[in-house]
Design a protein around this motif. Structure first.
Motif, PDB file in Angstrom:
ATOM      1  N   ALA A  67     -44.715  -3.002  -1.227  1.00 51.41           N
ATOM      2  CA  ALA A  67     -44.678  -3.959  -0.107  1.00 51.41           C
ATOM      3  C   ALA A  67     -43.652  -3.220   0.855  1.00 51.41           C
ATOM      4  O   ALA A  67     -43.567  -3.372   2.055  1.00 51.41           O
ATOM      5  CB  ALA A  67     -44.593  -5.269  -0.175  1.00 51.41           C
ATOM      6  N   SER A  68     -42.726  -2.752   0.289  1.00 50.83           N
ATOM      7  CA  SER A  68     -41.447  -2.065   1.146  1.00 50.83           C
ATOM      8  C   SER A  68     -41.576  -0.585   1.335  1.00 50.83           C
ATOM      9  O   SER A  68     -40.606  -0.016   1.665  1.00 50.83           O
ATOM     10  CB  SER A  68     -40.028  -2.537   0.442  1.00 50.83           C
ATOM     11  N   ALA A  98     -42.826   1.199   3.368  1.00 49.73           N
ATOM     12  CA  ALA A  98     -42.461   1.657   4.855  1.00 49.73           C
ATOM     13  C   ALA A  98     -40.963   1.980   5.148  1.00 49.73           C
ATOM     14  O   ALA A  98     -40.659   2.780   6.061  1.00 49.73           O
ATOM     15  CB  ALA A  98     -43.436   0.833   5.849  1.00 49.73           C
ATOM     16  N   ARG A 124     -50.710   6.194   5.532  1.00 54.36           N
ATOM     17  CA  ARG A 124     -51.038   4.755   6.052  1.00 54.36           C
ATOM     18  C   ARG A 124     -52.349   4.328   5.592  1.00 54.36           C
ATOM     19  O   ARG A 124     -52.755   2.850   5.182  1.00 54.36           O
ATOM     20  CB  ARG A 124     -50.836   4.639   7.601  1.00 54.36           C
ATOM     21  N   PHE A 155     -52.124   3.007   2.086  1.00 51.61           N
ATOM     22  CA  PHE A 155     -51.579   1.638   2.200  1.00 51.61           C
ATOM     23  C   PHE A 155     -52.725   0.651   2.553  1.00 51.61           C
ATOM     24  O   PHE A 155     -52.953  -0.282   1.743  1.00 51.61           O
ATOM     25  CB  PHE A 155     -50.396   1.656   3.230  1.00 51.61           C
ATOM     26  N   VAL A 173     -50.066  -7.058   2.172  1.00 59.80           N
ATOM     27  CA  VAL A 173     -49.466  -7.844   1.382  1.00 59.80           C
ATOM     28  C   VAL A 173     -50.168  -9.281   1.054  1.00 59.80           C
ATOM     29  O   VAL A 173     -49.876  -9.967  -0.127  1.00 59.80           O
ATOM     30  CB  VAL A 173     -48.012  -8.092   1.880  1.00 59.80           C
ATOM     31  N   TRP A 186     -48.944  -4.091   7.519  1.00 57.90           N
ATOM     32  CA  TRP A 186     -48.257  -4.838   6.233  1.00 57.90           C
ATOM     33  C   TRP A 186     -49.010  -6.203   5.977  1.00 57.90           C
ATOM     34  O   TRP A 186     -49.126  -6.377   4.880  1.00 57.90           O
ATOM     35  CB  TRP A 186     -46.862  -4.767   6.608  1.00 57.90           C
ATOM     36  N   TRP A 224     -47.004   0.599  10.878  1.00 54.11           N
ATOM     37  CA  TRP A 224     -46.826  -0.059   9.519  1.00 54.11           C
ATOM     38  C   TRP A 224     -46.699  -1.667   9.696  1.00 54.11           C
ATOM     39  O   TRP A 224     -47.063  -2.256   8.725  1.00 54.11           O
ATOM     40  CB  TRP A 224     -45.457   0.760   9.075  1.00 54.11           C
TER      41      TRP A 224
END
Length: 180
Positions: free
Chosen positions: A124-125, A127, A151, A154, A36, A32, A28
């Motif tokens: 974005a948060s 995880a 994932r 994401f 992001v 990220w 993760w």
């Protein structure tokens, strides 16, 4: 005999396979930054737009930036539900988020932009809210890219956001786009 060029469906499945492989390779924390960063690019593309600019369409049958943003927000909310659902073990990959409403036509583009920024922080948060041992073995189908685990969904969002950032850039570059 075929020309050897992959069909659009084959190309999409190859992209999906690449996303799935990337989801296996990255944890993760590794997933990220690119996700992001791409979302930040999309938010930057709409940061200084007026309501008139957001509502303008290059042609009657094409989307305005406001319509692109509304679509991107609703799609991202759906993806977030899929991520959380799969990670929690929901084999259908869906989880209802309390109090969340679709992005309808807000009174002003500024409000839609505010909703998108607030959702982006939540997205974005994700995880930080997942179970200690997410269910990576579970997948949900994407209409174009095939089966993706939490994932991979994401990471898929980076592709979707990048496509719509490009769309917004094209609208802004079109002849007749209103000045600020």
């Amino acid at each position: 005999m075929t020309s050897g060029a992959p069909s659009p469906a084959d190309r999409d499945l190859a992209i999906g396979a690449g996303i799935a492989a990337e989801a296996e390779r990255l944890d993760w924390l590794g997933a990220w930054p690119p996700v992001v960063r791409t979302r930040a690019d999309l938010l930057d593309a709409i940061a200084a737009l007026s309501a008139a600019q957001a509502a303008w369409k290059p042609a009657a049958a094409e989307w305005s930036i406001e319509e692109v943003v509304r679509h991107a927000l609703n799609a991202s909310r759906d993806v977030l539900r899929v991520i959380e659902g799969l990670a929690a073990g929901n084999t259908e990959g869906r989880r209802t988020r309390a109090g969340e409403q679709p992005a309808q036509a807000p009174a002003a583009f500024d409000e839609l932009r505010r909703q998108f920024i607030a959702h982006s922080i939540d997205f974005a948060s994700v995880a930080t809210r997942l179970p200690a041992a997410p269910h990576y073995e579970l997948t949900a189908p994407h209409a174009r890219f095939g089966q993706l685990n939490c994932r991979a969904w994401f990471l898929f969002q980076r592709v979707h956001d990048g496509d719509h950032t490009g769309q917004i850039t094209q609208i802004k570059a079109a002849t007749g786009f209103p000045a600020a």
